[in-house]
Design a protein around this motif. Sequence first.
Motif, short mmCIF file in Angstrom:
data_model
loop_
_atom_site.label_atom_id
_atom_site.label_comp_id
_atom_site.label_asym_id
_atom_site.label_seq_id
_atom_site.Cartn_x
_atom_site.Cartn_y
_atom_site.Cartn_z
N THR A 5 0.83 -1.31 -0.07
CA THR A 5 -0.05 -0.12 0.12
C THR A 5 0.98 1.39 -0.05
N GLN A 6 0.72 1.96 -0.96
CA GLN A 6 1.31 3.50 -1.00
C GLN A 6 0.38 4.48 -0.87
N THR A 7 1.07 5.61 -0.06
CA THR A 7 0.08 6.78 -0.16
C THR A 7 1.03 7.97 -0.02
N PRO A 8 0.57 9.22 -0.68
CA PRO A 8 -0.54 9.05 -1.42
C PRO A 8 -0.69 8.60 -2.87
N LYS A 9 -1.50 8.52 -3.44
CA LYS A 9 -1.71 7.89 -4.57
C LYS A 9 -1.45 9.18 -5.73
N VAL A 27 1.20 16.86 -5.80
CA VAL A 27 1.62 17.66 -6.50
C VAL A 27 2.36 18.71 -5.47
N MET A 28 3.72 19.05 -5.67
CA MET A 28 4.60 19.88 -4.95
C MET A 28 5.39 20.95 -5.55
N GLY A 29 5.76 22.01 -4.83
CA GLY A 29 6.44 22.76 -5.45
C GLY A 29 7.88 22.65 -5.10
N MET A 30 8.83 23.27 -5.62
CA MET A 30 10.38 22.70 -5.51
C MET A 30 10.80 23.26 -4.21
N THR A 31 10.23 24.00 -3.56
CA THR A 31 10.76 24.31 -2.14
C THR A 31 9.98 23.43 -0.93
N ASN A 32 8.90 22.63 -1.38
CA ASN A 32 8.24 21.86 -0.28
C ASN A 32 9.17 20.68 0.16
N LYS A 33 8.75 20.24 1.33
CA LYS A 33 9.14 18.95 1.84
C LYS A 33 7.72 18.02 1.99
N LYS A 34 7.76 16.76 1.44
CA LYS A 34 6.83 15.81 1.62
C LYS A 34 7.40 14.39 1.82
N SER A 35 6.42 13.55 2.11
CA SER A 35 6.95 12.18 2.21
C SER A 35 6.03 11.23 1.64
N LEU A 36 6.65 10.14 1.00
CA LEU A 36 5.72 9.40 0.16
C LEU A 36 5.96 8.00 1.42
N LYS A 37 4.74 7.31 1.36
CA LYS A 37 4.70 6.05 2.71
C LYS A 37 4.21 4.80 1.79
N CYS A 38 5.07 3.73 2.31
CA CYS A 38 4.80 2.29 1.65
C CYS A 38 4.57 1.39 3.07
N LEU A 72 14.27 -18.07 -1.50
CA LEU A 72 12.84 -18.50 -1.56
C LEU A 72 12.05 -18.43 -3.21
N ASN A 73 12.82 -18.00 -4.04
CA ASN A 73 12.11 -17.94 -5.16
C ASN A 73 10.83 -17.22 -5.21
N GLN A 74 10.55 -16.15 -4.61
CA GLN A 74 9.72 -15.45 -4.63
C GLN A 74 9.74 -14.16 -5.15
N PRO A 75 8.61 -13.65 -5.84
CA PRO A 75 8.81 -12.38 -6.89
C PRO A 75 8.66 -10.98 -5.82
N GLN A 76 8.85 -10.00 -6.51
CA GLN A 76 8.79 -8.58 -5.99
C GLN A 76 7.26 -8.42 -5.89
N HIS A 77 6.48 -8.06 -4.96
CA HIS A 77 5.30 -7.41 -4.95
C HIS A 77 5.28 -5.88 -5.05
N PHE A 78 4.69 -5.22 -6.10
CA PHE A 78 4.55 -3.76 -6.39
C PHE A 78 3.44 -3.21 -5.73
N GLY A 79 3.78 -1.85 -5.05
CA GLY A 79 2.19 -1.26 -5.02
C GLY A 79 2.00 -0.61 -5.96
N ASP A 80 0.87 0.23 -5.94
CA ASP A 80 0.32 1.08 -7.05
C ASP A 80 0.97 2.49 -7.32
N GLY A 81 1.84 2.73 -6.50
CA GLY A 81 2.65 3.91 -6.98
C GLY A 81 1.97 5.40 -6.42
N THR A 82 2.99 6.22 -6.17
CA THR A 82 2.55 7.56 -6.26
C THR A 82 3.18 8.54 -7.34
#
Lengths: 113, 114
Positions: B5-9, B12-23, B99-109
């Motif tokens: 699960t990734q948030t936010p989906k 939009v940010m300006g070049m001076t902003n600070k934000k975080s993406l979560k997974c 364990l021969n298991q694949p990577q699972h991906f989130g839907d992305g931000t």
Amino acid sequence: EDKVVQSPLSLVVHEGDTVTLNCSYEVTNFRSLLWYKQEKKAPTFLFMLTSSGIEKKSGRLSSILDKKELFSILNITATQTGDSAVYLCAVELYNTGFQKLVFGTGTRLLVSP
Amino acid sequence: DTEVTQTPKHLVMGMTNKKSLKCEQHMGHRAMYWYKQKAKKPPELMFVYSYEKLSINESVPSRFSPECPNSSLLNLHLHALQPEDSALYLCASSQERGLNQPQHFGDGTRLSIL
């Protein structure tokens, strides 16, 4: 440099056609090859191949790996419009504790009704 | 819906902003990954965490700062980004090697820098 090449880059077929997508690779420390399908968001896992010559099947999709000639193919039979997507091939490099994937550029498949 | 699960989906940010993406993942995976994907290009690996320790940094600029607070969470802190950083940011997770298991991906931000 590790390299994964997919062909064709894009493909348009009619519903019901059979398609074959190609993936060739030149990498050090090969561990496995994976196929993913990507529509608008997350790549979704299709197959993981580690051994040569053993076909993996899931419904209308199948895939096989040739470790001598360094390639894999993904076949889709009786294509449907829902198969339209980008198909990504990725090679996993041997490492400890995690998977390092090298992706190809993808094949963009469009299935027309 | 994916198991990662990734948030936010969208962001939009300006070049001076600070934000975080979560997974977040609750599959017990001990390796987590950040990828950047530009339009019509494949995902490019940015960072790998294995057992909450940074294992790979693919020469990513310091305006991207990853953090793994625990085995289920992965953050990507963003500061002073450039317009060329606009892209889809994908998080993935996998089991340990062997364990021969694949990577699972989130839907992305989907990130847009103004």
